[in-house]
Design an enzyme around this catalytic site. Sequence first.
Site, PDB file in Angstrom:
ATOM      1  N   LEU A 130       0.959  -1.265   0.083  1.00  0.00           N
ATOM      2  CA  LEU A 130       0.015  -0.045   0.000  1.00  0.00           C
ATOM      3  C   LEU A 130       1.012   1.169   0.001  1.00  0.00           C
ATOM      4  O   LEU A 130       0.204   2.426   0.358  1.00  0.00           O
ATOM      5  CB  LEU A 130      -0.932  -0.019   1.103  1.00  0.00           C
ATOM      6  CG  LEU A 130      -2.044  -1.237   1.208  1.00  0.00           C
ATOM      7  CD1 LEU A 130      -2.828  -0.953   2.533  1.00  0.00           C
ATOM      8  CD2 LEU A 130      -2.618  -1.287  -0.016  1.00  0.00           C
ATOM      9  N   GLY A 131       2.062   1.251  -0.272  1.00  0.00           N
ATOM     10  CA  GLY A 131       3.046   2.428  -0.446  1.00  0.00           C
ATOM     11  C   GLY A 131       3.403   2.922   0.907  1.00  0.00           C
ATOM     12  O   GLY A 131       3.667   4.205   0.652  1.00  0.00           O
ATOM     13  N   ASP A 152       4.562   4.926  -6.817  1.00  0.00           N
ATOM     14  CA  ASP A 152       4.068   5.215  -5.511  1.00  0.00           C
ATOM     15  C   ASP A 152       4.317   6.624  -4.645  1.00  0.00           C
ATOM     16  O   ASP A 152       3.710   7.291  -4.024  1.00  0.00           O
ATOM     17  CB  ASP A 152       4.639   4.073  -4.596  1.00  0.00           C
ATOM     18  CG  ASP A 152       4.263   2.684  -4.796  1.00  0.00           C
ATOM     19  OD1 ASP A 152       3.431   2.646  -5.728  1.00  0.00           O
ATOM     20  OD2 ASP A 152       4.477   1.808  -3.975  1.00  0.00           O
TER      21      ASP A 152
END
Length: 537
Positions: free
Chosen positions: A238-239, A297
């Site tokens: 999720l970065g 990202d």
Amino acid sequence: MTSTQTRRSFGGNPLKTRTHSRSSSSTTSMPIETPSDTSPSPSPSLEMPPRAQIVEMTDTLEKTEINGSKKPRRPLNGNKRKQSSPMMPSFMVSAPGKVIVFGEHAVVYGKSAIAASISLRSYLLVTALSKSKRTITLRFPDINLAHTWNIDDLPWDTFSQPGKKKYYYDLVTTLDPDLVATMKPHLANVSLDASEDVRKVHQASASAFLYLFLSLGSRSFPGSLYTLRSTIPIGGGLGSSASICVCLAASLLLQIRTLSGPHPDQPSEEARLQIERINRWAFVGEMCIHGNPSGVDNTVATQGKAVVYQRSDYAKPPKVTPLWNFPELPLLVVDTRQPKSTAVEVAKVATLKKAHPQITDSIINAIEKVAESAVELIEHEDFDSEELSSLESLGKLMTINHGLLVALGVSHPRLERIRELVDHEGIGWTKLTGAGGGGCAITLLKPDTPPEIMRRLGTTLQEEGYNQFETTLGCDGVGVLWPAVLKNGSEDDMGGEEIDQDKFLNADGIEGVEALVGVHGESGEDREAWKFWRVED
């Protein structure tokens, strides 16, 4: 528009957040060219430690070693210097996580993908020390990382050599191997007592911080404390690392006074310039952690909203086109807690393509068409993020995309179980996000879903070992709280509550962090003290 939703975290209580919209303007969107690179390598997954561990860590922070030395460093003349005042007020920086919404795996073969921000965020509190204190400390209690360096002992001579020295306006596309080598002795004592996997994560985080600090700072830089807390699951795709790098880059650029804003009346083009400056240096931090990151990202974490990413020629930089007016949408993120490897899943598709080239190509082309259709739908003047019909059209595209990824063989039984549970409740449209094989699934939620249904789903997911987060897709990017003061319900209109180190370190889990310093308070109302660089089409 205004909508209230509940965010759930690691088995904690719900926390309400509120989404908000932006007005449109007539500026032209410019593609952002990110440096040339390849896909990131997977990092070990870490769970957030229980509060007791964080408290224990807080109690020993005063004993944090300097450069690994057991003895505190004293002035050479042996005399105590009078303590002086900090050079600037404490401030905070925050940046969001991200999800891939459309186009996974097809992007490896030169097709378009859409990545968007989510309102799970990282928060960095920067506290300047008195002039007599010549140390910098990086503290990240969520992964039990704490390390202190003496500023005067750092390799400034190497980083300031002609041809090596970088400035805030430079575009850095590769790490200098000489600079990386000269940093290594200053990373050798990071987390010596931790396991090998944990130490690898700690040293990667410390290297990103130190490389940015030495590149942007100077020998006369003030002593400072950098304290990180994150509400983004670490290692979940999720970065989280990009979000942290954006926070580090923005904080250092603010400390050397090379950023203007953010403020409500800031011209759009000026805001673009500040965003790109932060983004470039965040990418440098990502290179320290991942080697060859994609650049997606950090771009999403910096600017927020969403981007269309495409790399048709690996000899050239990828094309990253911002979707500045991407709507804010209600999203459920569910972490399977199933370990996954991006490399393994990419190899699966490559093997399938070799065995069945025409069929695999048709699936990849179909995924690209889904992503293109999603962009057309969102940018259409009739799209209304509050209307069920608009969300249903977008949700059906997510369902199709997921089915195509299943056909490529990159799903997992735990991912399919999430989709089954959501479909049974009839509350939205689900797909895997990222490489697959585990990791996370995302669900675009239907508006006005009854709370009792969400509670029932949450109970089932928790019982089956999932972690869930009710969040917002397409939220703001990097934000600044200057100074680090929030009212937190105070009736004093002229004052507020200063966010000090102890309160920040001891904030209990995700809910505690968000309640104390979050962009949204406990009531879900936007905290006006947080400011964002905002650019709109």
